[in-house]
Design an enzyme around this catalytic site. Structure first.
Site, PDB file in Angstrom:
ATOM      1  N   LEU A 276       0.825  -1.197   0.000  1.00  0.00           N
ATOM      2  CA  LEU A 276       0.000   0.000   0.000  1.00  0.00           C
ATOM      3  C   LEU A 276       0.866   1.256   0.000  1.00  0.00           C
ATOM      4  O   LEU A 276       1.931   1.296   0.609  1.00  0.00           O
ATOM      5  CB  LEU A 276      -0.927   0.008   1.221  1.00  0.00           C
ATOM      6  CG  LEU A 276      -1.887  -1.181   1.364  1.00  0.00           C
ATOM      7  CD1 LEU A 276      -2.785  -0.974   2.571  1.00  0.00           C
ATOM      8  CD2 LEU A 276      -2.717  -1.383   0.106  1.00  0.00           C
TER       9      LEU A 276
ATOM     10  N   GLY B 248       0.820  -5.242   1.064  1.00  0.00           N
ATOM     11  CA  GLY B 248      -0.147  -5.313  -0.027  1.00  0.00           C
ATOM     12  C   GLY B 248       0.354  -6.090  -1.221  1.00  0.00           C
ATOM     13  O   GLY B 248      -0.426  -6.677  -1.983  1.00  0.00           O
TER      14      GLY B 248
ATOM     15  N   ASN C  81       3.347  -7.624   6.854  1.00  0.00           N
ATOM     16  CA  ASN C  81       4.136  -7.065   7.954  1.00  0.00           C
ATOM     17  C   ASN C  81       3.524  -5.794   8.533  1.00  0.00           C
ATOM     18  O   ASN C  81       4.225  -4.939   9.065  1.00  0.00           O
ATOM     19  CB  ASN C  81       5.554  -6.776   7.473  1.00  0.00           C
ATOM     20  CG  ASN C  81       5.606  -5.737   6.351  1.00  0.00           C
ATOM     21  OD1 ASN C  81       4.714  -5.676   5.517  1.00  0.00           O
ATOM     22  ND2 ASN C  81       6.644  -4.929   6.327  1.00  0.00           N
ATOM     23  N   GLU C  82       2.203  -5.663   8.446  1.00  0.00           N
ATOM     24  CA  GLU C  82       1.540  -4.421   8.853  1.00  0.00           C
ATOM     25  C   GLU C  82       1.815  -4.023  10.301  1.00  0.00           C
ATOM     26  O   GLU C  82       1.933  -2.828  10.613  1.00  0.00           O
ATOM     27  CB  GLU C  82       0.024  -4.546   8.628  1.00  0.00           C
ATOM     28  CG  GLU C  82      -0.429  -4.342   7.200  1.00  0.00           C
ATOM     29  CD  GLU C  82      -0.173  -5.535   6.299  1.00  0.00           C
ATOM     30  OE1 GLU C  82      -0.457  -5.445   5.092  1.00  0.00           O
ATOM     31  OE2 GLU C  82       0.321  -6.573   6.797  1.00  0.00           O
TER      32      GLU C  82
END
Length: 297
Positions: free
Chosen positions: A103, A148, A172-173
């Site tokens: 993202l 993303g 890995n957010e």
């Protein structure tokens, strides 16, 4: 909805098609289905004879999923799905070394709630276009694929990853202080199982190619120069199955996940806007973006 019966495409034909892909010339408008067409951030190289198109992400420097890239991807996929000539798509990067960095954080930082909502709708729309797609989708992952980027690959039917220790993949957010939405989680759980997903999501793990293969996040790891040819070979096996049987089976396997996302789509949108608008989250994103700028400098 009527589904066309599949037709067999030999592996050799697909490999010959791969050799032709990229040699066709760009044309303005129209075309005969065998010419490439491109927007600013997505290059589509179709081969009508093989029934396969290659979609290449080209949004420098790291193929971040900007609003523009998301929109172009959805439009390109819709064109291919509506053209019954094409039965399969290989999703890859035009920038070897990075599949997609995920993202676009600049879309989520320092903007207003209306923009956050527009952006998140586009992210949702891409997933809804990819995950239940009637096309055979093969991810030819020729670079790093965090967040993303990993999600995009998880929507595909098969994943081929280049054997390079730098080409990590994972959701890995949490490392950025962000919580992966439920449909990110579901995509991962459906691929590698609940316990492995719980550990990976909480720790924000990025897997090396060998680790990704071991956990089941990818289906094959091959030398970097064989990613494209392997993807084409894999495509031939999937396209040998009659379309109606394969598509109905795919729907059967994925329908519950898709239905849940559609049912919760508006709530997910509001949750994202509320979450990303928090001062604490904005500060975390600003700090991270500043670190990226310093690295570039």
């Amino acid at each position: 909805m009527a589904l066309a019966a599949g037709r067999r495409v030999p592996a050799r034909a697909l490999l010959r098609a791969g050799a032709r892909l990229g040699r066709t010339q760009a044309t303005a408008g129209g075309g005969d289905g065998a010419r490439r067409f491109a927007n600013h951030r997505v290059l589509v190289e179709p081969d009508a004879a093989a029934g396969v198109a290659v979609m290449k992400l080209r949004n420098p420097p790291v193929n971040s999923l900007s609003l523009e890239l998301l929109t172009e991807l959805v439009i390109g996929l819709e064109k291919l799905e509506n053209d019954k000539t094409f039965r399969g798509v290989i999703l890859t990067s035009d920038r070897p070394g990075v599949f997609s960095a995920g993202l676009d954080l600049t879309e989520m930082c320092g903007r207003n709630p209306a923009h956050y909502a527009e952006y998140w709708k586009a992210v949702q729309e891409l997933w809804l276009r990819l995950y239940p797609s009637s096309l055979v989708l093969v991810a030819a992952i020729n670079g790093a694929s965090p967040a993303g980027g990993c999600l995009m690959s998880l929507t595909c039917d098969y994943r081929v990853l280049a054997d390079n220790p730098k080409y990590v993949i994972g959701l890995n957010e949490t490392l950025l202080g962000i919580v992966a939405p439920f449909w990110f989680r579901d995509s991962l759980v459906n691929t590698i199982g609940h316990r492995a997903s719980e550990r990976a999501l909480q720790l924000g793990l990025l897997f090396s190619p060998a680790e990704a293969l071991q956990v089941g996040m990818v289906d094959q790891v091959v030398p970097e120069d064989q990613v494209q040819s392997t993807a084409l070979s894999v495509m031939s096996r999937w396209m040998a199955i009659p379309d109606h049987a394969r598509q109905l089976t795919k729907i059967m396997m994925r329908k519950a996940t898709v239905d849940h996302m559609i049912k919760q789509r508006e709530a997910d949108l509001q949750n994202f806007v509320n979450f990303i608008s928090r001062d604490s989250i904005q500060k975390s994103l600003q700090v991270y973006l500043e670190k990226l700028k310093q690295k570039k400098g």
